[in-house]
Design a protein around this motif. Structure first.
Motif, PDB file in Angstrom:
ATOM      1  N   GLN A   1      -1.101  -3.446 -14.869  1.00  0.00           N
ATOM      2  CA  GLN A   1      -1.394  -3.391 -13.938  1.00  0.00           C
ATOM      3  C   GLN A   1      -0.340  -4.117 -13.172  1.00  0.00           C
ATOM      4  OE1 GLN A   1      -4.818  -6.085 -13.209  1.00  0.00           O
ATOM      5  NE2 GLN A   1      -5.751  -4.480 -12.081  1.00  0.00           N
TER       6      GLN A   1
ATOM      7  N   ARG B   1     -15.968   4.565  -9.254  1.00  0.00           N
ATOM      8  CA  ARG B   1     -15.141   3.341  -9.179  1.00  0.00           C
ATOM      9  C   ARG B   1     -15.071   3.909 -11.490  1.00  0.00           C
ATOM     10  NH1 ARG B   1     -17.306  -1.955  -9.309  1.00  0.00           N
ATOM     11  NH2 ARG B   1     -19.362  -1.281  -8.111  1.00  0.00           N
ATOM     12  N   ASN B   2     -16.214   4.179 -11.826  1.00  0.00           N
ATOM     13  CA  ASN B   2     -15.199   4.941 -12.977  1.00  0.00           C
ATOM     14  C   ASN B   2     -14.955   6.497 -12.865  1.00  0.00           C
ATOM     15  OD1 ASN B   2     -17.347   2.566 -14.121  1.00  0.00           O
ATOM     16  ND2 ASN B   2     -19.021   3.859 -14.053  1.00  0.00           N
TER      17      ASN B   2
ATOM     18  N   LEU C   1     -12.539   7.493 -10.467  1.00  0.00           N
ATOM     19  CA  LEU C   1     -11.614   6.735  -9.899  1.00  0.00           C
ATOM     20  C   LEU C   1     -10.783   5.933 -11.702  1.00  0.00           C
ATOM     21  CD1 LEU C   1     -11.730   4.645  -6.320  1.00  0.00           C
ATOM     22  CD2 LEU C   1     -10.961   7.023  -6.876  1.00  0.00           C
ATOM     23  N   ALA C   2     -11.176   5.226 -11.927  1.00  0.00           N
ATOM     24  CA  ALA C   2     -10.314   4.535 -13.320  1.00  0.00           C
ATOM     25  C   ALA C   2     -10.448   5.540 -14.267  1.00  0.00           C
ATOM     26  CB  ALA C   2     -11.265   3.054 -13.938  1.00  0.00           C
ATOM     27  N   LYS C   3     -11.319   6.785 -14.498  1.00  0.00           N
ATOM     28  CA  LYS C   3     -10.725   7.488 -15.772  1.00  0.00           C
ATOM     29  C   LYS C   3      -9.511   8.250 -15.214  1.00  0.00           C
ATOM     30  CE  LYS C   3     -12.956  10.423 -18.682  1.00  0.00           C
ATOM     31  NZ  LYS C   3     -14.340  11.241 -18.488  1.00  0.00           N
ATOM     32  N   SER C   4      -9.791   8.650 -14.101  1.00  0.00           N
ATOM     33  CA  SER C   4      -8.291   9.664 -13.352  1.00  0.00           C
ATOM     34  C   SER C   4      -7.058   8.690 -13.276  1.00  0.00           C
ATOM     35  CB  SER C   4      -8.491   9.784 -12.087  1.00  0.00           C
ATOM     36  OG  SER C   4      -8.877   8.924 -11.005  1.00  0.00           O
ATOM     37  N   SER C   5      -7.022   7.288 -13.242  1.00  0.00           N
ATOM     38  CA  SER C   5      -5.753   6.708 -13.486  1.00  0.00           C
ATOM     39  C   SER C   5      -5.006   6.479 -15.091  1.00  0.00           C
ATOM     40  CB  SER C   5      -6.074   4.951 -12.899  1.00  0.00           C
ATOM     41  OG  SER C   5      -6.791   4.711 -13.338  1.00  0.00           O
ATOM     42  N   TRP C   6      -5.869   6.888 -16.384  1.00  0.00           N
ATOM     43  CA  TRP C   6      -5.825   6.712 -17.819  1.00  0.00           C
ATOM     44  C   TRP C   6      -4.327   7.425 -17.387  1.00  0.00           C
ATOM     45  CZ3 TRP C   6     -10.407   7.474 -19.896  1.00  0.00           C
ATOM     46  CH2 TRP C   6     -11.834   6.851 -20.058  1.00  0.00           C
TER      47      TRP C   6
ATOM     48  N   ASN D   1      -4.483  -7.675 -17.069  1.00  0.00           N
ATOM     49  CA  ASN D   1      -4.208  -6.176 -18.178  1.00  0.00           C
ATOM     50  C   ASN D   1      -2.801  -5.770 -17.403  1.00  0.00           C
ATOM     51  OD1 ASN D   1      -4.286  -4.125 -18.221  1.00  0.00           O
ATOM     52  ND2 ASN D   1      -5.676  -3.147 -16.980  1.00  0.00           N
TER      53      ASN D   1
ATOM     54  N   ASP E   1      -5.423  -6.111  -3.741  1.00  0.00           N
ATOM     55  CA  ASP E   1      -7.021  -6.057  -4.529  1.00  0.00           C
ATOM     56  C   ASP E   1      -7.667  -7.777  -4.186  1.00  0.00           C
ATOM     57  OD1 ASP E   1      -9.425  -5.587  -5.948  1.00  0.00           O
ATOM     58  OD2 ASP E   1      -8.834  -7.218  -7.564  1.00  0.00           O
TER      59      ASP E   1
ATOM     60  N   TYR F   1     -16.176   3.173  -2.587  1.00  0.00           N
ATOM     61  CA  TYR F   1     -15.409   2.639  -3.870  1.00  0.00           C
ATOM     62  C   TYR F   1     -16.587   1.465  -4.063  1.00  0.00           C
ATOM     63  CZ  TYR F   1     -11.015   4.908  -1.270  1.00  0.00           C
ATOM     64  OH  TYR F   1     -10.343   5.617  -0.847  1.00  0.00           O
TER      65      TYR F   1
END
Length: 106
Positions: free
Chosen positions: A32, A61-62, A64-69, A29, A40, A55
């Motif tokens: 990152q 997890r989904n 948190l991932a979506k909020s970090s877009w 990615n 990590d 977590y």
């Protein structure tokens, strides 16, 4: 004609091999930050009892991932200003504010 056919088949094999190599490599990615990757990796070395099971939940997890877009107008941070502050400076500020004890040198 047969030689041309042989060259084409060899070229096709080379192209297919190159595609397999490119498609088979792990995808990194590019957004990152290296500090995130290192953290990590460090967290993966912790024993299970020190990891937070919260977590591990797929829903969390989904979310948190979506909020970090990235939103409109946002870009990834590649040069973090916080990493330029020395630990000594952080210690001085916190100790002078009375948030941590000062070291006692004899």
């Amino acid at each position: 004609m047969e030689k041309m056919s042989q060259i084409c088949s060899q070229l096709l094999l080379v192209v297919m091999f190159a595609l397999v190599l490119v498609m088979g490599r792990p995808q990194l990615n590019r957004y990152q930050h290296i500090a995130v990757i290192e953290n990590d990796a460090w967290e993966q070395t912790l024993p299970g009892e020190l990891r937070n099971p919260f977590y591990k939940t797929p829903r969390v997890r989904n979310a948190l991932a979506k909020s970090s877009w990235f939103g409109p107008g946002e870009t990834p941070v590649l040069d973090r200003d916080a990493e330029k502050i020395s630990r000594r400076e952080i210690y001085n500020v916190l100790s002078h504010a009375g948030l941590i004890e000062r070291r006692k040198f004899f």
